[in-house]
Design an enzyme around this catalytic site. Sequence first.
Site, PDB file in Angstrom:
ATOM      1  N   HIS A  72       0.745  -1.329  -0.094  1.00 55.86           N
ATOM      2  CA  HIS A  72       0.001  -0.009  -0.028  1.00 55.86           C
ATOM      3  C   HIS A  72       0.876   1.249  -0.136  1.00 55.86           C
ATOM      4  O   HIS A  72       1.579   1.391   0.995  1.00 55.86           O
ATOM      5  CB  HIS A  72      -0.995   0.064   1.287  1.00 55.86           C
ATOM      6  CG  HIS A  72      -2.046  -0.828   1.210  1.00 55.86           C
ATOM      7  ND1 HIS A  72      -3.196  -0.870   1.640  1.00 55.86           N
ATOM      8  CD2 HIS A  72      -2.375  -1.679   0.049  1.00 55.86           C
ATOM      9  CE1 HIS A  72      -4.087  -1.665   1.543  1.00 55.86           C
ATOM     10  NE2 HIS A  72      -3.506  -2.219   0.655  1.00 55.86           N
ATOM     11  N   TYR A 200      -9.893   5.419   6.618  1.00 54.42           N
ATOM     12  CA  TYR A 200     -10.408   5.949   8.025  1.00 54.42           C
ATOM     13  C   TYR A 200     -11.484   6.941   7.852  1.00 54.42           C
ATOM     14  O   TYR A 200     -11.025   7.855   7.335  1.00 54.42           O
ATOM     15  CB  TYR A 200      -9.074   6.489   8.628  1.00 54.42           C
ATOM     16  CG  TYR A 200      -7.842   5.330   8.814  1.00 54.42           C
ATOM     17  CD1 TYR A 200      -7.935   4.878  10.183  1.00 54.42           C
ATOM     18  CD2 TYR A 200      -6.880   4.886   7.822  1.00 54.42           C
ATOM     19  CE1 TYR A 200      -6.875   3.874  10.484  1.00 54.42           C
ATOM     20  CE2 TYR A 200      -6.079   4.127   8.296  1.00 54.42           C
ATOM     21  CZ  TYR A 200      -6.081   3.259   9.364  1.00 54.42           C
ATOM     22  OH  TYR A 200      -4.900   2.627   9.590  1.00 54.42           O
ATOM     23  N   PRO A 292      -5.566   0.326  18.166  1.00 51.23           N
ATOM     24  CA  PRO A 292      -5.342  -0.007  16.765  1.00 51.23           C
ATOM     25  C   PRO A 292      -5.530   1.010  15.506  1.00 51.23           C
ATOM     26  O   PRO A 292      -5.086   0.715  14.785  1.00 51.23           O
ATOM     27  CB  PRO A 292      -6.365  -0.989  16.760  1.00 51.23           C
ATOM     28  CG  PRO A 292      -7.499  -0.608  17.546  1.00 51.23           C
ATOM     29  CD  PRO A 292      -6.973  -0.143  18.740  1.00 51.23           C
ATOM     30  N   LYS A 296      -0.272   0.141  15.078  1.00 47.18           N
ATOM     31  CA  LYS A 296       1.101   0.234  15.656  1.00 47.18           C
ATOM     32  C   LYS A 296       1.460  -1.219  16.452  1.00 47.18           C
ATOM     33  O   LYS A 296       2.601  -1.196  16.930  1.00 47.18           O
ATOM     34  CB  LYS A 296       1.300   1.429  16.334  1.00 47.18           C
ATOM     35  CG  LYS A 296       1.450   2.699  15.558  1.00 47.18           C
ATOM     36  CD  LYS A 296       2.756   2.472  14.844  1.00 47.18           C
ATOM     37  CE  LYS A 296       2.572   3.464  13.749  1.00 47.18           C
ATOM     38  NZ  LYS A 296       2.962   3.111  12.196  1.00 47.18           N
ATOM     39  N   TYR A 384       3.171   6.559   9.766  1.00 49.21           N
ATOM     40  CA  TYR A 384       2.282   5.458   9.346  1.00 49.21           C
ATOM     41  C   TYR A 384       3.463   4.349   9.044  1.00 49.21           C
ATOM     42  O   TYR A 384       3.208   3.008   9.365  1.00 49.21           O
ATOM     43  CB  TYR A 384       1.515   5.805   8.313  1.00 49.21           C
ATOM     44  CG  TYR A 384       0.205   4.746   8.385  1.00 49.21           C
ATOM     45  CD1 TYR A 384      -0.835   5.080   9.028  1.00 49.21           C
ATOM     46  CD2 TYR A 384       0.306   3.792   7.618  1.00 49.21           C
ATOM     47  CE1 TYR A 384      -2.227   4.186   8.850  1.00 49.21           C
ATOM     48  CE2 TYR A 384      -0.741   2.895   7.407  1.00 49.21           C
ATOM     49  CZ  TYR A 384      -1.751   3.066   8.154  1.00 49.21           C
ATOM     50  OH  TYR A 384      -3.030   2.125   8.190  1.00 49.21           O
TER      51      TYR A 384
END
Length: 389
Positions: A72, A200, A292, A296, A384
């Site tokens: 990704h 998200y 979550p 991580k 990220y």
Amino acid sequence: MRTQVAIIGGGPSGLLLSQLLNREGIATVVLERRSRAHVLSRIRAGVLERGSAALLRHAGVGGRMDAEGLPHDGCYLSTVQGMFHVSFRDMVNAQVLVYGQTEVTKDLYAAQDAIGATLIDGAEDVALHEVDGANPYVTYRKDGEQRRVACDVIAGCDGFHGISRQTIPASVRHEFERVYPFGWLGVLSETAPAAHELVYANHPRGFALASMRNARLSRYYIQVPEGTRPEQWSDAAFWDELRRRLPPELAESMETGPSIEKSVAPLRSFVCEPMRHGRLFLVGDAAHIVPPTGAKGLNLAFGDVHYLFEALRRWYRDADAEALDTYSDRALARVWGAMRFSWWMTNMLHRFPEQSDFDQRMQESELRQLVTVPSARTTMALNYVGLPY
């Protein structure tokens, strides 16, 4: 029985540490309370940072991950004003891999079996002894018989509820915790993902996440009140609520189907300092829990594995104890960095019980800043894909 490193906990962090050490000629014994089938049945994270993927390759277990994992280059964020993309590739020239924790664990089990590593499941009543001396040892019960493992070092990879952290005297431990007033209701379904990368969603009704494990296995979450039980939600009710919170262009075309797993995960932030006491070293959830939201949890555990593996290799190979002495400080520096990122993501994306319409607008404004300020996207992307070890 005698070994060099006794590892408490046979999840992915314990197995990875054992794999790395054995490849360096350092003997281990892994003690796991549950069966292998139970460990493999756990549904957990699916996003691997670049550092985690590199560590798995270094351990010789990256082949299937690289063949089947989904690279990704970014992720999507959405509000009621619309959806936008944050490109990790453009911002920091990096990517993450979507490859489920269950698959990672399968690969680690296979690698450990191939080299003949000592993995003991069904180990009950595990206790750690003399961890603050030069000759620690572990006792456990197996098949009704009391057994003992003498060792040089103990690695506590046994999770939040394990015995390792509790072995450190309460007078020594400093614990930090925040429990969030909501959970995530998660559904696993044999359906095509709603989008090619994670989405998200911040919505006045609550947070939602559209993710995946592979091209025909999707993982979806919605924020639910604290204390919610999975059986309170039918599949139809879940899909209806998810559609309300996702961007309309995804909600209208999203494939739905029967859930093959449904569960509620509570959210908390937790850190235990220090992560070392004598010859006992804490790894992963034994020392820290992150929400979550920032993907991580497993990655942070693998960061600990990296630091402890490097420290033990130097200790055994060069009689150099400096890395062991600084393990806790080095690991905690990265832990708090990931904790901050997960806290930020959680606060930006979720609806809190006391939240006002003003607070909602502030969240949406912060998300819009990611659209308009390149440095904000760079900071998010760097965190990220994973801060460097």
